[in-house]
Design a protein around this motif. Structure first.
Motif, mmCIF file in Angstrom:
data_model
loop_
_atom_site.group_PDB
_atom_site.id
_atom_site.type_symbol
_atom_site.label_atom_id
_atom_site.label_comp_id
_atom_site.label_asym_id
_atom_site.label_seq_id
_atom_site.Cartn_x
_atom_site.Cartn_y
_atom_site.Cartn_z
ATOM 1 N N THR A 84 56.661 -54.575 -56.466
ATOM 2 C CA THR A 84 56.946 -53.247 -57.026
ATOM 3 C C THR A 84 58.008 -53.343 -58.118
ATOM 4 O O THR A 84 57.904 -52.675 -59.154
ATOM 5 N N VAL B 297 56.345 -54.841 -61.407
ATOM 6 C CA VAL B 297 55.587 -53.860 -62.190
ATOM 7 C C VAL B 297 56.521 -52.813 -62.782
ATOM 8 O O VAL B 297 56.358 -52.394 -63.935
ATOM 9 N N THR C 67 53.991 -45.607 -63.465
ATOM 10 C CA THR C 67 54.162 -46.830 -62.683
ATOM 11 C C THR C 67 53.270 -46.874 -61.447
ATOM 12 O O THR C 67 52.679 -47.926 -61.154
ATOM 13 N N PHE D 257 50.718 -49.941 -61.010
ATOM 14 C CA PHE D 257 50.951 -50.780 -59.832
ATOM 15 C C PHE D 257 49.695 -50.848 -58.962
ATOM 16 O O PHE D 257 49.309 -51.922 -58.493
ATOM 17 N N SER D 258 49.046 -49.700 -58.742
ATOM 18 C CA SER D 258 47.813 -49.677 -57.953
ATOM 19 C C SER D 258 46.726 -50.504 -58.616
ATOM 20 O O SER D 258 45.980 -51.236 -57.954
#
Length: 261
Positions: free
Chosen positions: A72, A75, A91, A95-96
């Protein structure tokens, strides 16, 4: 692995098939639950477990929590470096995207063929990578026009362009912009497909060499197996790099839409 008359088909691994052998057609549409759909569900399930197990918020984080926090943070830092403070709103999406592609790539590399099962790499299909690319590109367009209205078209006219060159430069920049979703989807698709084909071809050399006898096995199978190990390690690196490149380019495209650079 499909084999016929001693030959191994390296393209069989990409075949999308219904899980239960029969196609379920409703209203003229095939809605069968396929191996591709199964591995997408598995990817989401493994990703959910990974994130759930790493979000315990312990004062002294364990390895699992540290792994989640490092991803996390990775990213988040990428978004902050490429977009700035305004990138925080996007974000979660990037991130996903990064995590789904990463886990889908890695799960497709699982050596479960030794127990008679077949891993399926969903990112080796252009339909999947294309949808992800179009989704990212659509978000870029929505953000760009929502934030800048028609001024968004100034993105296609770099600052300092001579007036006489504006029509040509505008056309070139527009075409370059419209090609982005195609290149984004194709890059991931080609990288994953090529690597898996090469591994399957080498696996064919190993198996056919063993079937041909000890002499051929020593000449063909052993070198092919050693090469398979090296390429497998390289493919694992490619899995991570391709996920990173997809997320990185998405953040850069969002930066263009937000900041009009």
């Amino acid at each position: 692995m499909a084999a016929e008359s001693g030959k191994i088909d390296p393209m069989h691994q990409f075949l999308v098939e219904p899980l239960f052998g029969q196609h379920l057609v409703v209203g003229g549409y095939d809605i069968s639950f396929t191996n591709s759909a199964l591995w997408m569900v598995l990817t989401l399930g493994v990703l959910w477990v990974f994130m759930l197990g790493g979000m315990k918020r312990e004062l002294v984080p364990g390895r699992w929590q540290a792994a989640v926090e490092s991803l996390t943070g990775f990213v988040g830092n990428m978004m902050d470096a490429n977009i700035g403070p305004k990138g925080k709103a996007f974000t979660p999406y990037v991130f996903s995207l990064f995590m789904f592609i990463l886990f889908a790539n890695i799960l497709g590399m699982l050596p479960i063929g030794v127990v008679g099962l077949h891993a399926f790499t969903v990112t080796s299909h252009l339909t999947v990578t294309g949808v992800l690319a179009v989704l990212s590109f659509s978000i870029v367009l929505i953000v760009g026009f929502a934030k800048h209205k028609l001024h968004f078209f100034s993105l296609f006219v770099p600052h300092g362009t001579p007036v006489v060159m504006i029509p040509l430069i505008f056309l070139v920049e527009l075409l370059s912009f419209l090609v982005r979703p195609f290149s984004l989807g194709l890059r991931l698709f080609v990288a994953m497909t090529a690597g898996h084909i090469l591994l399957k071809v080498l696996a064919g050399f190993v198996i056919n060499g063993l079937n041909a006898g000890p002499g051929i096995a020593a000449i063909v199978s052993i070198p092919s197996f050693v090469l398979m190990i090296g390429i497998t390690l390289l493919e694992l690196l490619v899995c991570a790099i391709q996920a990173y490149v997809f997320a990185l380019l998405t953040s850069l495209y969002l930066n263009d839409a937000i900041n009009l650079h």
